[in-house]
Design a protein around this motif. Sequence first.
Motif, PDB file in Angstrom:
ATOM      1  N   ASN A   3       0.960  -1.220   0.074  1.00 46.15           N
ATOM      2  CA  ASN A   3       0.058  -0.019   0.224  1.00 46.15           C
ATOM      3  C   ASN A   3       0.937   1.144   0.049  1.00 46.15           C
ATOM      4  O   ASN A   3       2.019   1.082   0.075  1.00 46.15           O
ATOM      5  N   SER A  26      -3.937   3.816   0.624  1.00 49.36           N
ATOM      6  CA  SER A  26      -4.593   2.772   0.342  1.00 49.36           C
ATOM      7  C   SER A  26      -4.483   1.707   1.365  1.00 49.36           C
ATOM      8  O   SER A  26      -3.572   1.615   2.316  1.00 49.36           O
ATOM      9  N   ASP A  50      -4.320  -0.972  -3.572  1.00 50.38           N
ATOM     10  CA  ASP A  50      -5.026  -0.490  -4.695  1.00 50.38           C
ATOM     11  C   ASP A  50      -3.903   0.558  -5.383  1.00 50.38           C
ATOM     12  O   ASP A  50      -4.514   1.902  -5.461  1.00 50.38           O
ATOM     13  N   LYS A 109     -11.258   1.951  -2.447  1.00 46.62           N
ATOM     14  CA  LYS A 109     -10.234   1.551  -1.615  1.00 46.62           C
ATOM     15  C   LYS A 109      -9.266   2.349  -1.227  1.00 46.62           C
ATOM     16  O   LYS A 109      -8.421   2.099  -0.313  1.00 46.62           O
ATOM     17  N   LEU A 110      -9.480   3.760  -1.453  1.00 46.86           N
ATOM     18  CA  LEU A 110      -8.428   4.768  -1.071  1.00 46.86           C
ATOM     19  C   LEU A 110      -9.134   5.550   0.098  1.00 46.86           C
ATOM     20  O   LEU A 110     -10.361   5.730  -0.018  1.00 46.86           O
TER      21      LEU A 110
END
Length: 222
Positions: free
Chosen positions: A134, A160, A164, A176-177
């Motif tokens: 991440n 993230s 992602d 996903k952020l």
Amino acid sequence: MKKLLVIFAVLASFAVNAQNFQLHRDFDRDQFTSTFEMFKMDKWGNTFTFVDFDYNSENGINQGYFEIARVLKTEKMPVGIHIEFNGGVGNATNFGYTITNAWIYGLNYSKGNAKCGFSAYAGYKSFKNAGKGNFQVTGTWYANLFKNKVTLSGFADLWSENGDNKAIASGIVSDKLVFLAEPQFWYNATENISLGGEIEISNNFAGDDFKVRPTLAVKWNF
């Protein structure tokens, strides 16, 4: 409870160097939050740490969160090496929980003087047992205005949690952020006492969709 005591012990070890103590009233969450914050520079870079405690009427301290970041940088280095750890624990009505520990390794660039400045870093973010890589990008800022009677400060994070990494490269913000920003406004009534607050702006943070949460606060500057 033992983990909260550990956080208190870590906090005590830094208290002698603490820059300020803040007490916020969060109206959206109907709670108070206290923040101990410290920033210290030396010839090898700087260290920043803070500890937040959230309080409510049912549980007393219902969450503790801790961050510590070290930037390694000399005068000859154009950018610094950023190393950060964060994590915490919480106590809900019927259960306790842990905020997943995370390490961040990246590069930092900063510029500033007594009146204004900023700092920015980008790095690899490693969550415990995540299994995927991440990232996190963070910017902070401050500005002292009207002969230091007003201070504007704050930070903005984008990270993230599910590997992602393609989303940021393509400029697409997916679910996903996580985005979190906390701009602050302070009126410096005296050398030690500041009155003001912050606005927490977030998306996908702590299980919530887009939120705007204002606070009123008082700060004691050491």
